[in-house]
Design an enzyme around this catalytic site. Structure first.
Site, PDB file in Angstrom:
ATOM      1  N   HIS A   1       0.840  -1.207   0.000  1.00 24.53           N
ATOM      2  CA  HIS A   1       0.000   0.000   0.000  1.00 24.53           C
ATOM      3  C   HIS A   1       0.879   1.264   0.000  1.00 24.53           C
ATOM      4  CE1 HIS A   1      -3.712   2.293   1.129  1.00 24.53           C
ATOM      5  NE2 HIS A   1      -2.826   3.093   1.709  1.00 24.53           N
ATOM      6  N   GLU A   2       1.840   1.323   0.907  1.00 24.25           N
ATOM      7  CA  GLU A   2       2.692   2.514   0.981  1.00 24.25           C
ATOM      8  C   GLU A   2       3.582   2.637  -0.257  1.00 24.25           C
ATOM      9  OE1 GLU A   2       1.924   4.700   3.012  1.00 24.25           O
ATOM     10  OE2 GLU A   2       0.627   3.425   4.250  1.00 24.25           O
TER      11      GLU A   2
ATOM     12  N   HIS B   1       1.693   4.608  -2.758  1.00 20.57           N
ATOM     13  CA  HIS B   1       1.844   6.053  -2.527  1.00 20.57           C
ATOM     14  C   HIS B   1       3.242   6.530  -2.953  1.00 20.57           C
ATOM     15  CE1 HIS B   1      -1.900   6.834  -0.452  1.00 20.57           C
ATOM     16  NE2 HIS B   1      -1.687   5.890   0.446  1.00 20.57           N
TER      17      HIS B   1
ATOM     18  N   GLU C   1      -4.720   7.689  -3.073  1.00 20.77           N
ATOM     19  CA  GLU C   1      -5.266   6.455  -2.519  1.00 20.77           C
ATOM     20  C   GLU C   1      -5.609   5.458  -3.633  1.00 20.77           C
ATOM     21  OE1 GLU C   1      -5.026   6.254   0.651  1.00 20.77           O
ATOM     22  OE2 GLU C   1      -6.216   4.495   1.212  1.00 20.77           O
TER      23      GLU C   1
END
Lengths: 489, 489
Positions: free
Chosen positions: A255-256, A259, A285
């Site tokens: 997830h990170e 980003h 997101e």
């Protein structure tokens, strides 16, 4: 030097200082000695003061009036700078300072109230924050819709009406899907066992590299909450480990990385300009969730991950098909950050509706606890019995973030749109994912979304990338197909 | 608000920003991703520009003219601010910028020249730096002695004449002591073996704690060069490991702990004021060297360390007396940072004399290589055969640090004075050191030196702490007694 050049030279320094402030934030969450908190608070205060003074510098107004954009990049830069300058100018210094003071105190009160499960201890300061945010919203709205003015800080151009329409279409079908899954005969099993943290971290570094994270311009550290920080050539992420739940570490990392690679992949020419960062929270997101869910939790990729986990931790005691179910397993629970892909947006929609009522003045902050629990019962079928699993679970409102929550679900909607488009463009994607290589998809996102930074407006960016106006339909279709298959619906 | 209050409020912000810049420096040397160097350079440039503008802000001159000190603390604050303001004002912007530009390029050229052992490749840029520093020295001196004006940046109040007198008395006796040691029949042995880096780091953390380093307000990381960074509640150190030389790690750590505890122990009331840092390089070095040598390499403390090393790495194959000799063993060598306690100052004195000639214009930078080797031969009896073991070994001159080297030896002289005084006050110190507890000595230093920060002038501070004017005599007596015993002279 033209007015535009002067403005951009000034802005460049502001952006560089803003990166410095971000780097100190990283330091604070990862390596700062515990006893340094107070001193750091004052250092950050000084830096923020300088940044604020630069953001309201009256010369910006003069330069903006005189600047004449000669190309789309200059036009976008001016649009960002004008928007930020006008917004900052609309908030009286007294209000800005009251907000900073109140939220700084409130964060500590929130943490204490959550630890004690004591909503009443938090309610008074929440009421203060809501009052100040309502005042800020009215000032920013300048006659328009107050909530939209707050939302605009995180998702420029979005309105509560558009989002309500999308979310209104999501809610019943997500509830129906959730009920069908939880009531199905076929139920995936939990992952059992313990998983050494160091091995989790090694595997998560491998995953980060597989998803295109550039370690030469970043690093991974441990922190209490996973986050991504920085832009350009220095974009760092954090992760965490739970010995009984390796998916927490692995999927937080992916997830990170979503980003972080967004920031890393922005055109280098935009560094230290308003275009040099992800364009909105929703688009940000969309990248992180697409990396994590549509790619990272796909049948093809989890097949490869099954092998990796077997190599790293030993036989998981299930075949790749069962493992796919385990990775995507639905479960009851109160906590947004622990929610599965189907139920996650229900948690967000609840917050979106309640915070609009708070800002609209139709919900008294003192009644938030009850309102939360009633709505939760309506959507999930069971009722929180403690404030820490109810309205005190998230930090956002205590630090004044109103209008932020809906960008999580908007990001999921955008991810649904982008994923449908990239699957059309990449018919062989599953073969690459099954070999542990999401790069065809991440390259597609890099070229159509990430590289542009802040050049296009968020909705326009998604529409240019997908060829269609954003809609919740692809997300719903994707979820119904994926979970229908897992649960044999 | 009085003029003094206004000045101090302004200064407080400057000091806070300066801490931020220092923290970024730490980040750069420890955790920064390699690919971030260029971006960081620009961020630092902007921050330094803001700091510079604050340091020459004309309001400082007005406040200084109007401020009336009402107590010794205010008097000391004004003295520091006035000195710094006047110095900054004397250097024309053109010269400051030429120096920044040239030294930034020169550092890279120095590193390349040192790697290639090619003094000729470095000589031209050295000549540029020397020319600019001579110009800066003349501007700063304002009619006084140019070299003293540079020295004053690192050791306020010191003059080349005073230092020359001290160092002139040191040199022959250090040479005689060195010759006697190296020619003695009794010779300590080297430490043989390999020492796992992780175990070295664990032991060095134990040593840091023993010497009073507060981990709640600091941390230890690895870096290419050991250093201490920051003031107040956030003072971090770095160390390094060499598997065949554990003393490098252990004594580097103790050395940096000396610097770091000095900063940590300054009166909290001085935080973000000019008094909130060590008062001079010489006093700073007196703390680090006293911790490292007079305490850390004492017979009593090495007796305890012998036990610790046995526990950590296994039997060192020598008894505590022999181990004491091994820790303090003299050896031939070209490199200052690897020198033993007796010869270290000879390395410094050579640099002091040569840099005075460079700034005085009596030594052509093109001839530095030869002049260095001649002087080295005269002092050490053998001649460097490569520039990397001669005049290219240290980074200092390439970054414009002229007047810095002598503070190393002045620090040793101060350490000698302080150590003689604290031994008089603490007759039972050896018993504590033999139990691994240097705290009676470090507490003595905290109360008499460290807590005062920048309140007193450097020489006055030493004189107040010891009751006597600083002199090289105690250092010489200490060295002759210690090494006489080790080598059976």
């Amino acid at each position: 030097m033209s007015a535009y050049d002067d403005l951009m030279a000034f802005q460049r320094e502001t952006e560089a200082l803003s990166q410095v402030a971000g780097r100190l934030g990283w330091d604070q969450e990862t390596v700062m000695p515990r006893g340094a908190a107070e001193q750091r608070g004052e250092e950050m205060g000084v830096l923020e003061g300088i940044l604020h003074a630069r953001r309201i510098d009256p010369r910006i107004g003069d330069w903006l009036a005189a600047a004449e954009p000669t190309d789309p990049v200059a036009e976008a830069n001016l649009r960002h700078i004008r928007r930020s300058f006008e917004r900052t100018a609309r908030v009286p210094a007294r209000l800005a300072s009251a907000l900073a003071r109140t939220t700084s105190v409130a964060q500590g009160k929130w943490a204490a109230a959550r630890a004690a499960d004591d909503f009443a201890a938090f309610a008074p300061v929440l009421a203060e924050i809501v009052a100040l945010k309502r005042e800020e919203a009215a000032a920013l709205a300048n006659g328009g819709a107050p909530y939209d003015a707050l939302l605009d800080d995180y998702e420029p151009g979005a309105t509560a009406d558009t989002l309500s329409a999308m979310f209104g279409a999501l809610r019943p079908r997500l509830i129906a899907l959730r009920d069908a899954c939880l009531g199905a005969d076929r139920q995936p099993t939990r992952l059992d066992g313990t998983f050494p943290p160091d091995a989790q971290l090694m595997l998560s570094e491998k995953l980060a590299a597989a998803f295109g994270y550039d370690f030469n311009r970043g690093r991974i550290d441990r922190a209490v909450h996973p986050f991504s920080s920085g832009s350009g050539m220095d974009v760092r992420i954090t992760t965490r480990t739970d010995p009984t739940d390796p998916f927490n570490c692995l999927y937080s990392t992916i997830h990170e990385v979503g980003h972080a690679t967004y920031e890393q992949n922005i055109d280098d020419a935009y560094l230290f300009t308003p275009l040099g960062q992800g364009v909105s929270m929703g688009v940000h997101e969309s990248q992180s969730r697409l990396y994590e869910n549509q790619l990272g939790r796909s049948r093809a990729f989890t097949g490869w991950l099954h092998g990796q986990m077997t190599d790293t931790f030993g036989d998981p005691g299930m075949d790749p098909d069962a493992f796919f179910g385990t990775v995507n397993r639905l479960h009851k629970g109160y906590i947004r950050t622990e929610a599965d892909e189907v139920q996650y947006n229900l948690h967000v929609l609840l917050r979106f509706d309640l915070e609009r009522q708070l800002i609209g003045g139709t919900l008294d902050p003192a009644d938030l606890d009850e309102a939360w629990n009633d709505r939760f019962k309506a959507d999930f079928g069971y009722r929180p019995s403690r404030a820490s699993e109810g309205c005190l679970q998230d930090v956002h409102w205590s630090v004044g973030l109103f209008g932020y929550f809906p960008t999580y679900s908007l990001g999921n909607v955008y991810a649904g749109c982008l994923y449908a488009a990239l699957r059309r463009d990449l018919p062989d994607l599953d073969a690459a994912l099954a070999a542990g290589d999401p790069r065809p998809a991440t390259d597609w996102l890099r070229d159509r979304v990430q590289v542009h930074g802040g050049l296009y407006r968020p909705r326009d960016l998604i529409e240019r990338a997908t060829g269609e106006a954003p809609s919740e339909a692809p997300l719903l279709e994707y979820l119904e197909a994926k979970f229908g298959a897992i649960y044999g619906l």
